[in-house]
Design a protein around this motif. Structure first.
Motif: not given
Length: 459
Positions: A260-272
């Motif tokens: 769940d903590d990785v999803i915000p990174l995706m929303a921010q565009g850090s990872v796909l």
């Protein structure tokens, strides 16, 4: 420079090694590591059996079809060349009598090793194909030798697996989880980006478990502390990728809570915004028989929460139809789950016995024709879901990485498309005649059409 110049004195011809790589991306990374070491030691790679002094075959041994493909490849190499070293997952498989499958079928091979056995493979190469030392041949690019196109590469963060799923024998071939040091992973990633890689595909047997084996030990990268943990590693990779304008894509992500903590990174565009989550089934009883590490009871809620945080999220998964004991009601439960979850990219296999897997001994096996029928029904449902979800993208704009250029335009992939397993985007060239599509470059496109698998767009 004259022909008589000392600098032009011909060196001894470097030995040539042919290479056949089979199996999954994790095996591909093993192949890349072997090829990198061969290059570092001055060996050359042969493009044909005739031009090779010996051949290495990296095998797969997961399912029966893969075993047969590997055995056939070994046989072909023996017939065409005669000097063959075998490595990979099939190298540790035994038959029902406890005999080595490879040596029993092909006793003339020079050596057999298991997977992730760089040292053993090189020992066998040195024994059967010694090389003269020549510093002019010891030329090695920092990113190593890759079997993928120049613009994308696989990045393996760990080896092995701690789970004991009843249908899987990978831990018996590749061992328990062994996480790579953070610094080593980040250095490899940086070298790949510097070499022009535009997309890193993070792989392992269980990406979410990264660091469990060493209790999430603290590592360091560029003088900064980075814990050996999935979320911190992904954060660091995303920051590094941003410096090069590149993509990071996550594969083999088990749905543990910290995902769940990785999803915000995706929303921010850090990872796909892409998660490859191998769910395998949805019914709790089937998952229990499979001995899967994560329960399926709350996966719908997890997926809905992920999409709420990151609406552009693409979810890929694989499922097994006809697992031993699967009732029609349990299969219907799986269909209902897929309908509700709206999985974007889905693969399904009809269950088949794998020699050495504990699932072979489970009661109430499902007849083969029923397994195949269920797989077909599931894929028919998925085709309708995929068609609807892709149709919704018509009229939108997206970033596409070009994999191929042809006379009519090019073929690329969006953030929703991993190479070789997902769909593609067929791209018409820009209206401006002076602008051209280039392999390995990103382009903004407008989606003009869709079917159940692919998109069509104009740059």
């Amino acid at each position: 420079m004259s022909k008589n110049s000392p600098s032009s004195t011909p060196t001894e011809i470097a030995p040539k090694v042919g290479f056949v790589s089979l199996g999954c991306p994790k095996a591909l990374v093993d192949s890349e590591q072997i090829l990198t070491q061969l290059r570092a030691e001055g060996y050359e790679t042969a493009k044909s059996y005739d031009g090779a002094d010996l051949v290495i075959v990296n095998t797969c041994g997961f399912i029966d079809a893969a075993v047969q493909e590997s055995l056939d490849a070994i046989g072909e190499a023996l017939q065409e060349n005669g000097k063959v070293i075998v490595t990979g997952c099939l190298g540790v498989k035994k038959d029902a009598a406890g005999e080595d499958i490879i040596l029993k079928t092909h006793p003339k091979v020079l050596a057999v090793t298991g997977p992730h056995a760089l040292g053993e493979v090189m020992d066998a190469v040195h024994q059967h194909l010694p090389k003269p030392h020549d510093p002019f041949l010891d030329l090695l690019p920092a990113q190593g030798i890759k079997l993928t196109p120049k613009h994308y590469a696989y990045l393996k963060i760990s080896e092995g697996c701690n789970h004991r799923c009843s249908f899987c024998i990978i831990p018996s071939m590749r061992g328990d989880l062994v996480s790579r040091p953070v610094a080593d992973i980040m250095l490899e990633a940086e070298n790949l980006f510097k070499a022009g890689v535009k997309e890193l595909l993070v792989i392992s047997q269980d990406t979410s478990a990264y660091g469990v084996d060493i209790k999430f030990r603290m590592g360091f990268w560029n003088g900064k502390p980075v814990k050996t943990h999935m979320t911190q590693l992904v954060t660091a990779l995303g920051e590094l990728a941003a410096q090069y304008g590149a993509w990071v894509r996550l594969h083999y992500v088990y749905p543990y809570p910290h995902v769940d903590d990785v999803i915000p990174l995706m929303a921010q565009g850090s990872v796909l915004p892409y998660l490859d989550v191998p769910l395998q089934h949805a019914h709790p009883d089937v998952l229990k028989r499979m001995k899967r590490p994560a329960s399926g009871e709350k996966n719908i809620e997890r997926i809905q929460a992920w999409r709420k945080l990151c609406p552009d999220l693409t979810i890929r998964s694989t499922f097994i139809a006809g697992f031993p004991g699967e009732t029609e009601a349990e299969f219907q439960y799986l269909l209902d789950f897929i309908q509700e979850a709206q999985i974007d990219r889905l693969g399904c296999f009809a269950y088949s016995d794998v020699e050495g897997a504990s699932a072979n001994d489970l009661p109430n096996p499902v007849p083969l024709e029923v397994r195949e029928e269920r797989r077909a029904r599931l894929m028919q449902l998925q085709e309708s879901i995929s068609k609807q979800r892709l149709q919704a993208k018509v009229g939108s704009t997206m970033r596409v990485l070009i994999d191929e250029v042809n006379r009519t335009g090019g073929i690329g992939r969006s953030s929703a498309d991993a190479p070789e397993i997902d769909g593609v985007v067929y791209v018409k060239p820009p209206y401006e005649p002076h602008k051209k599509l280039v392999v390995g470059e990103f382009v903004e496109v407008e989606v003009t059409a869709a079917d159940a698998h692919d998109l069509w767009a104009r740059a």
